[in-house]
Write a protein that holds these residues in place. Structure first.
Motif, PDB file in Angstrom:
ATOM      1  N   GLY A 186      40.310  69.338 -20.799  1.00  0.00           N
ATOM      2  CA  GLY A 186      41.206  68.872 -21.086  1.00  0.00           C
ATOM      3  C   GLY A 186      42.922  68.983 -20.718  1.00  0.00           C
ATOM      4  N   GLY A 187      43.066  70.242 -20.268  1.00  0.00           N
ATOM      5  CA  GLY A 187      44.229  70.990 -19.752  1.00  0.00           C
ATOM      6  C   GLY A 187      44.942  70.264 -18.679  1.00  0.00           C
ATOM      7  N   VAL A 188      46.223  70.312 -18.950  1.00  0.00           N
ATOM      8  CA  VAL A 188      46.802  69.357 -17.811  1.00  0.00           C
ATOM      9  C   VAL A 188      47.951  70.324 -17.324  1.00  0.00           C
ATOM     10  N   VAL A 189      48.306  70.095 -16.072  1.00  0.00           N
ATOM     11  CA  VAL A 189      49.685  70.362 -15.445  1.00  0.00           C
ATOM     12  C   VAL A 189      50.569  69.095 -15.322  1.00  0.00           C
ATOM     13  N   PRO A 190      51.593  69.088 -16.201  1.00  0.00           N
ATOM     14  CA  PRO A 190      52.207  67.914 -16.295  1.00  0.00           C
ATOM     15  C   PRO A 190      52.817  67.318 -15.136  1.00  0.00           C
ATOM     16  N   PRO A 191      53.451  66.141 -15.025  1.00  0.00           N
ATOM     17  CA  PRO A 191      53.989  65.605 -13.718  1.00  0.00           C
ATOM     18  C   PRO A 191      55.198  66.617 -13.687  1.00  0.00           C
ATOM     19  N   HIS A 192      55.451  66.876 -12.058  1.00  0.00           N
ATOM     20  CA  HIS A 192      56.235  67.847 -11.618  1.00  0.00           C
ATOM     21  C   HIS A 192      56.342  67.563 -10.397  1.00  0.00           C
ATOM     22  N   ILE A 193      57.576  68.271  -9.847  1.00  0.00           N
ATOM     23  CA  ILE A 193      57.594  68.438  -8.426  1.00  0.00           C
ATOM     24  C   ILE A 193      57.921  69.745  -8.020  1.00  0.00           C
ATOM     25  N   HIS A 194      57.875  70.163  -6.543  1.00  0.00           N
ATOM     26  CA  HIS A 194      58.169  71.382  -6.102  1.00  0.00           C
ATOM     27  C   HIS A 194      59.238  70.812  -5.006  1.00  0.00           C
ATOM     28  N   PRO A 195      60.540  71.102  -5.184  1.00  0.00           N
ATOM     29  CA  PRO A 195      61.743  70.571  -4.281  1.00  0.00           C
ATOM     30  C   PRO A 195      61.472  71.186  -3.094  1.00  0.00           C
ATOM     31  N   ARG A 196      61.138  72.533  -2.806  1.00  0.00           N
ATOM     32  CA  ARG A 196      61.322  72.979  -1.523  1.00  0.00           C
ATOM     33  C   ARG A 196      59.596  73.038  -0.765  1.00  0.00           C
ATOM     34  N   ALA A 197      58.628  72.534  -1.293  1.00  0.00           N
ATOM     35  CA  ALA A 197      57.366  72.866  -0.766  1.00  0.00           C
ATOM     36  C   ALA A 197      56.294  71.842  -0.938  1.00  0.00           C
ATOM     37  N   THR A 198      55.172  71.536   0.213  1.00  0.00           N
ATOM     38  CA  THR A 198      54.283  70.835   0.123  1.00  0.00           C
ATOM     39  C   THR A 198      52.993  71.785  -0.322  1.00  0.00           C
ATOM     40  N   GLU A 199      52.152  71.292  -1.442  1.00  0.00           N
ATOM     41  CA  GLU A 199      50.973  72.010  -1.678  1.00  0.00           C
ATOM     42  C   GLU A 199      49.703  71.539  -1.513  1.00  0.00           C
ATOM     43  N   VAL A 200      49.198  72.573  -1.079  1.00  0.00           N
ATOM     44  CA  VAL A 200      47.512  72.236  -0.845  1.00  0.00           C
ATOM     45  C   VAL A 200      46.851  72.771  -1.958  1.00  0.00           C
ATOM     46  N   LEU A 201      45.991  72.125  -2.724  1.00  0.00           N
ATOM     47  CA  LEU A 201      45.059  72.614  -3.717  1.00  0.00           C
ATOM     48  C   LEU A 201      43.668  72.600  -3.398  1.00  0.00           C
ATOM     49  N   PHE A 202      42.958  73.698  -3.824  1.00  0.00           N
ATOM     50  CA  PHE A 202      41.521  73.776  -3.425  1.00  0.00           C
ATOM     51  C   PHE A 202      40.841  74.107  -4.948  1.00  0.00           C
ATOM     52  N   VAL A 203      39.870  73.272  -5.258  1.00  0.00           N
ATOM     53  CA  VAL A 203      39.135  73.452  -6.582  1.00  0.00           C
ATOM     54  C   VAL A 203      37.961  74.397  -6.279  1.00  0.00           C
ATOM     55  N   VAL A 204      38.121  75.520  -7.320  1.00  0.00           N
ATOM     56  CA  VAL A 204      37.210  76.554  -7.173  1.00  0.00           C
ATOM     57  C   VAL A 204      35.887  76.081  -8.392  1.00  0.00           C
ATOM     58  N   SER A 205      36.557  75.541  -9.301  1.00  0.00           N
ATOM     59  CA  SER A 205      35.271  75.287 -10.220  1.00  0.00           C
ATOM     60  C   SER A 205      35.619  74.267 -11.276  1.00  0.00           C
ATOM     61  N   GLY A 206      34.982  73.361 -11.593  1.00  0.00           N
ATOM     62  CA  GLY A 206      35.250  72.273 -12.861  1.00  0.00           C
ATOM     63  C   GLY A 206      35.678  70.880 -11.995  1.00  0.00           C
ATOM     64  N   THR A 207      35.873  69.931 -12.815  1.00  0.00           N
ATOM     65  CA  THR A 207      36.262  68.607 -12.278  1.00  0.00           C
ATOM     66  C   THR A 207      37.849  68.442 -12.554  1.00  0.00           C
ATOM     67  N   LEU A 208      38.500  68.166 -11.637  1.00  0.00           N
ATOM     68  CA  LEU A 208      39.964  67.692 -11.867  1.00  0.00           C
ATOM     69  C   LEU A 208      40.375  66.240 -11.245  1.00  0.00           C
ATOM     70  N   ARG A 209      41.237  65.797 -12.041  1.00  0.00           N
ATOM     71  CA  ARG A 209      41.623  64.488 -11.780  1.00  0.00           C
ATOM     72  C   ARG A 209      43.261  64.828 -11.290  1.00  0.00           C
ATOM     73  N   VAL A 210      43.580  64.542 -10.086  1.00  0.00           N
ATOM     74  CA  VAL A 210      44.808  64.729  -9.559  1.00  0.00           C
ATOM     75  C   VAL A 210      45.499  63.254  -8.931  1.00  0.00           C
ATOM     76  N   GLY A 211      46.959  63.580  -8.771  1.00  0.00           N
ATOM     77  CA  GLY A 211      47.524  62.451  -8.315  1.00  0.00           C
ATOM     78  C   GLY A 211      48.859  62.605  -7.979  1.00  0.00           C
ATOM     79  N   PHE A 212      49.620  61.869  -7.181  1.00  0.00           N
ATOM     80  CA  PHE A 212      51.128  61.823  -6.762  1.00  0.00           C
ATOM     81  C   PHE A 212      51.638  60.669  -6.647  1.00  0.00           C
ATOM     82  N   VAL A 213      52.924  60.454  -6.937  1.00  0.00           N
ATOM     83  CA  VAL A 213      53.446  59.176  -6.827  1.00  0.00           C
ATOM     84  C   VAL A 213      54.732  58.940  -5.651  1.00  0.00           C
ATOM     85  N   THR A 214      54.527  58.146  -4.865  1.00  0.00           N
ATOM     86  CA  THR A 214      55.406  58.170  -3.811  1.00  0.00           C
ATOM     87  C   THR A 214      56.901  57.763  -4.398  1.00  0.00           C
TER      88      THR A 214
END
Length: 220
Positions: A104-132
């Protein structure tokens, strides 16, 4: 000849309009092979000055070996490696992060003003999303499993939540040595000094008493 020069000038001007260099550039390219950050230097520039003497150990860090403590209100922990704590990254235009999640842990809605992020799942099940951005505000969301990759485009609001019933782990690469992270709840309700309630009341169409409750919850 003058006509050709005029046409060339118009073409170059058009390219500047189509490709606004400052807007699409990532970190500046390095001017030498390595520039290990001198974190004790008095001079501060856009980055860190280079150490006069370097060794092999400057290019290794054990900081992501240990799981982060997820015993907090978000149920997540981000351990970020950038030039400020891994000096060998200085001028390389990238950083890296380990994210641990309780169920149930969450990384809340946020932005990185200076970077694109690539995320790789090592273990577990994550729901992710971004908004244009405006005018569409389209949400793109996916459920990810071990071995999956996703991308969060530069400066767009995004979030991550562990939807599984076990601990989860992901790794992220970002194309800036100092990508920044602006968590929307903190930006809006825990800034210093605080954004005025007269602004937030109208922005969220809520009475001042409700805005104060939200501020207290975010700061708490």
């Amino acid at each position: 000849m003058a006509a050709c020069v005029d046409i060339l000038g118009l073409c170059l001007f058009g390219l500047v309009l189509v490709f606004p260099w400052g807007a699409i550039a990532a970190d500046e390219d390095p001017l030498q092979d390595v520039c290990v950050a001198d974190l004790n230097a008095q001079l501060k520039v856009n980055g860190f000055p280079c150490k006069a003497s370097v060794s092999a150990s400057d290019f290794v860090s054990p900081m992501l070996r240990q799981a982060g403590n997820t015993n907090n209100k978000l149920g997540s922990n981000v351990t970020a490696a950038g030039a400020a704590n891994f000096p060998g990254l200085n001028t390389q235009g990238l950083s890296f992060a380990r994210i641990d999640y309780a169920p149930g842990g969450v990384v809340p809605p946020h932005i990185h003003p200076r970077a694109t992020e690539v995320l790789f799942v090592v273990s577990g099940t994550l729901r992710v999303g971004f908004v244009t951005s405006s005018p569409d505000f389209t949400l793109f969301t996916n459920t990810l499993y071990p071995g999956d990759l996703t991308v969060f485009p530069r400066a767009l609001v995004h979030f991550i939540i562990n939807v599984g019933d076990t601990q989860a782990l992901s790794l992220s690469g970002l194309d800036s040595q100092n990508p920044g992270a602006s968590l929307l709840p903190n930006v809006l309700f825990a800034s210093n000094p605080t954004i005025g309630d007269d602004v937030l009341d109208k922005a969220f169409n809520l009475p001042e008493s409700e805005i104060e409750k939200i501020k207290a919850a975010v700061k708490g």
